[in-house]
Design a protein around this motif. Structure first.
Motif, PDB file in Angstrom:
ATOM      1  N   UNK A   8       0.760  -1.140   0.283  1.00 47.72           N
ATOM      2  CA  UNK A   8       0.043   0.223   0.466  1.00 47.72           C
ATOM      3  C   UNK A   8       1.027   1.239  -0.004  1.00 47.72           C
ATOM      4  N   UNK A   9       2.338   1.115   0.419  1.00 47.38           N
ATOM      5  CA  UNK A   9       3.192   2.153   0.552  1.00 47.38           C
ATOM      6  C   UNK A   9       3.361   2.467  -0.618  1.00 47.38           C
ATOM      7  N   UNK A  10       2.928   1.123  -1.838  1.00 47.35           N
ATOM      8  CA  UNK A  10       3.318   2.165  -3.548  1.00 47.35           C
ATOM      9  C   UNK A  10       2.640   2.494  -4.058  1.00 47.35           C
ATOM     10  N   UNK A  11       1.548   3.088  -3.228  1.00 46.12           N
ATOM     11  CA  UNK A  11       0.815   2.965  -4.157  1.00 46.12           C
ATOM     12  C   UNK A  11       0.374   4.530  -4.356  1.00 46.12           C
ATOM     13  N   UNK A  12      -0.064   5.654  -5.482  1.00 43.13           N
ATOM     14  CA  UNK A  12       0.089   6.782  -5.480  1.00 43.13           C
ATOM     15  C   UNK A  12      -0.924   7.479  -4.649  1.00 43.13           C
ATOM     16  N   UNK A  57       0.312  10.414   7.489  1.00 50.10           N
ATOM     17  CA  UNK A  57      -0.688  10.319   8.251  1.00 50.10           C
ATOM     18  C   UNK A  57      -2.275   9.660   7.404  1.00 50.10           C
ATOM     19  N   UNK A  58      -2.214  10.186   5.951  1.00 49.30           N
ATOM     20  CA  UNK A  58      -3.265   9.598   4.890  1.00 49.30           C
ATOM     21  C   UNK A  58      -2.981   8.365   5.112  1.00 49.30           C
ATOM     22  N   UNK A  59      -2.216   7.404   4.815  1.00 50.47           N
ATOM     23  CA  UNK A  59      -1.920   6.033   4.503  1.00 50.47           C
ATOM     24  C   UNK A  59      -2.062   5.669   6.001  1.00 50.47           C
ATOM     25  N   UNK A  60      -1.777   5.889   7.364  1.00 46.82           N
ATOM     26  CA  UNK A  60      -1.923   4.792   8.629  1.00 46.82           C
ATOM     27  C   UNK A  60      -4.152   5.381   8.898  1.00 46.82           C
ATOM     28  N   UNK A 107      -4.621   0.642  14.480  1.00 43.64           N
ATOM     29  CA  UNK A 107      -3.745   1.404  14.239  1.00 43.64           C
ATOM     30  C   UNK A 107      -1.970   1.649  14.457  1.00 43.64           C
ATOM     31  N   UNK A 108      -2.149   0.496  15.374  1.00 44.68           N
ATOM     32  CA  UNK A 108      -0.396  -0.088  15.589  1.00 44.68           C
ATOM     33  C   UNK A 108       0.095  -0.782  14.161  1.00 44.68           C
ATOM     34  N   UNK A 155       5.607   2.358   8.718  1.00 46.54           N
ATOM     35  CA  UNK A 155       6.403   3.276   8.621  1.00 46.54           C
ATOM     36  C   UNK A 155       7.445   2.746  10.159  1.00 46.54           C
ATOM     37  N   UNK A 156       7.995   2.435  10.201  1.00 48.41           N
ATOM     38  CA  UNK A 156       9.542   2.486  10.846  1.00 48.41           C
ATOM     39  C   UNK A 156      10.533   3.164  10.890  1.00 48.41           C
ATOM     40  N   UNK A 157      10.553   3.777   9.740  1.00 50.60           N
ATOM     41  CA  UNK A 157      11.791   4.840  10.185  1.00 50.60           C
ATOM     42  C   UNK A 157      11.172   6.016  10.495  1.00 50.60           C
TER      43      UNK A 157
END
Length: 411
Positions: free
Chosen positions: A10-14, A111-114, A124-125, A131-133
C-alpha cells in the motif's frame, strides 16, 4: 497449481487529491492513497462522501519540496491524536483532522496512509508499523498496548511526552557538539582567506625589500604557499574524510563502536554523551515498563534508544543476563559502565516494586545533569574559543607586520 501473485504494498500506491460533498451537502477535500481512481471513489463513498473532482498527485522531483519529518513533529502528532480521541472523536476522523492540520506534506502523506489502514478495519498500530523509519518498535508496541487495554489516548500522551523529552536531550547534546565546531570552522575559514588572499600581497611587498624575514613570517609565508599549491588536495581531503567517516559509521558496526567509544573519552563532551545515554536509556525503560511490556523486551527498546553503541552493547549484555534469571541492577552493575547511583536506584526500585518510578527519577536527574553540563561547557568554551581564534588570527597578522616594524626601526 498457479501461484497467487502478491498484492502490491500500500505504501507504493499513488496519492490522489479529491473534492466531494458530504452527507450534509458541505464541500470536502483531501488526499487519499489508493491503487486507482475507482478505489478512491469507493473509499469516499464508504465514508459518506459523494466524489467530485479527483486527480493524481505528481511526486516531487528527486524528493525535493518535502520537508524532513522530525521527532518533534512525531511527538506533536501523538499528542494531537491523543487529544482528539480523549474528546470522543472517532479514530478515523481524528486522523483526518490531524492530517489536515499538518503543514509537513511528507508527514501528512503518512498520516493519510495510516488513516486508510484504520478505515479498512486494521489497528492503528498496524498502520504505524508500515512506517518503521518514523515510528519505532517502542512507539508501535505502546500504541498496541493502549489499543488492547482500551487506554489508547493515555498511551499516545505518554509516547508524546517520551518523544519530547528524548528530543530535548538530543538537542542539548547537538548543541554541545555543534557550537565549538561552528565557531572554529568560521575562524579557520577566515584564516584560509587571509592565507590565500592577504599573505600573498605581503609576500610580494617583502620580496621588494631584499631583506631576511623573521622566522615567524617565513613560516606563515611557507604555509600560505603550500595551501596555494595544494588547495585542491586539501579541499578534497576536507570533503572526503568526513564523507568516508560518516559512511563507515553507518555501514560498519566495528567502526561505529570505536568512534562512539572515542567520543566517550573526549574531555567534557564525553561526559555529556555518557549522561545523555544514561538518561535516554532510563527514560525509555521507564516508559516501556510502565506500559506493561516485559523487561527483556523493554531492554531491547532501551538499547537502541541509548544513542551510543558502547551503551547499546552493554544494555544488550545486561538483557541477556536478565533472560537467564539475574536481577536488573546486578546485570547493569556487571557491565561496569553504569554509575553506582543508577544501580542503587534500580535495586531500590526492584525491592520496593516501583522500578518504573525509580527509572523515571534517574532519567530526570541525568537530564538535568546534561542541561547543567551543556550550559557550563558553553560558558567555559566561549573564552577558550575566542582566545584560540585570537591567537591564530592575531599571530598571523603579527607575522605579516613584523618585517614592516623591523624596517621602520632602521630609519
Amino acid at each position: 497449481m498457479a501461484r497467487k501473485k502478491d498484492a502490491p504494498n500500500k505504501q507504493q500506491y499513488p496519492m490522489f487529491y479529491w473534492q466531494g460533498m458530504d452527507s450534509q451537502g458541505l464541500e470536502q477535500e483531501g488526499e487519499l492513497q489508493a491503487l486507482n481512481i475507482n478505489f478512491v471513489k469507493a473509499q469516499l463513498r464508504k465514508q459518506g462522501i459523494t466524489p467530485g473532482k479527483i486527480r493524481k498527485k505528481k511526486p516531487a522531483l528527486f524528493g525535493l519540496g518535502e520537508k524532513k519529518i522530525t521527532t518533534r513533529e512525531i511527538a506533536l502528532f501523538a499528542r494531537l491524536l491523543s487529544t482528539m480521541i480523549q474528546a470522543g472523536i472517532p479514530l478515523v476522523q481524528s486522523l483526518n483532522v490531524v492530517a489536515e492540520g499538518t503543514e509537513n506534506a511528507a508527514l501528512q502523506k503518512i498520516i493519510i496512509s495510516i488513516r486508510n489502514e484504520v478505515a479498512d478495519g486494521n489497528m492503528l498500530s498496524a498502520g504505524l508499523r508500515r512506517h518503521p523509519e518514523y515510528f519505532d518498535q517502542l512507539f508501535c508496541n505502546l500504541v498496541e498496548a493502549g489499543e488492547k487495554s482500551g487506554a489508547l489516548e493515555a498511551m499516545l500522551n505518554r509516547v508524546a511526552l517520551y518523544k519530547e523529552k528524548t528530543d530535548r536531550i538530543k538537542a542539548k547534546v547537538k548543541k554541545a557538539l555543534y557550537y565549538p565546531i561552528a565557531v572554529l570552522s568560521i575562524g579557520f575559514a577566515v584564516m584560509l582567506i587571509l592565507l590565500l588572499k592577504v599573505v600573498p600581497q605581503f609576500e610580494a611587498l617583502f620580496n621588494s625589500f631584499n631583506a631576511e624575514l623573521p622566522i615567524m613570517t617565513q613560516i606563515v609565508i611557507g604555509i600560505s604557499e603550500f595551501i596555494q599549491y595544494w588547495w585542491w588536495s586539501i579541499l578534497g581531503l576536507l570533503i572526503l574524510i568526513p564523507f568516508l567517516l560518516k559512511k563507515s559509521y553507518k555501514n560498519s558496526e566495528q567502526v561505529a563502536y570505536r568512534i562512539d567509544a572515542l567520543t566517550l573519552r573526549m574531555p567534557i563532551i564525553g561526559l555529556i554523551i555518557k549522561k545523555s545515554s544514561i538518561a535516554r536509556f532510563a527514560r525509555t525503560l521507564s516508559t516501556s515498563f510502565t506500559a506493561g511490556m516485559p523487561l527483556v523486551e523493554s531492554m531491547t527498546s532501551s538499547a537502541g534508544a541509548s544513542g551510543n553503541r558502547v551503551y547499546t552493547r552493554a544494555i544488550f549484555t545486561a538483557r541477556d543476563s536478565i533472560a537467564t534469571g539475574q536481577q536488573l541492577h546486578f546485570a547493569l552493575k556487571t557491565t561496569r559502565i553504569f554509575p553506582t547511583m543508577v544501580t542503587l536506584m534500580v535495586s531500590i526500585g526492584e525491592e520496593s516494586g516501583s522500578l518504573d518510578r525509580m527509572l523515571d527519577k534517574v532519567a530526570g536527574f541525568y537530564e538535568e545533569e546534561v542541561d547543567d553540563a551543556v550550559e557550563a561547557m558553553t560558558t567555559l568554551l566561549e573564552p577558550i574559543v575566542v582566545a584560540v581564534l585570537g591567537f591564530l588570527v592575531g599571530g598571523l597578522v603579527l607575522a605579516m607586520y613584523l618585517p614592516i616594524f623591523k624596517m621602520g626601526s632602521l630609519f
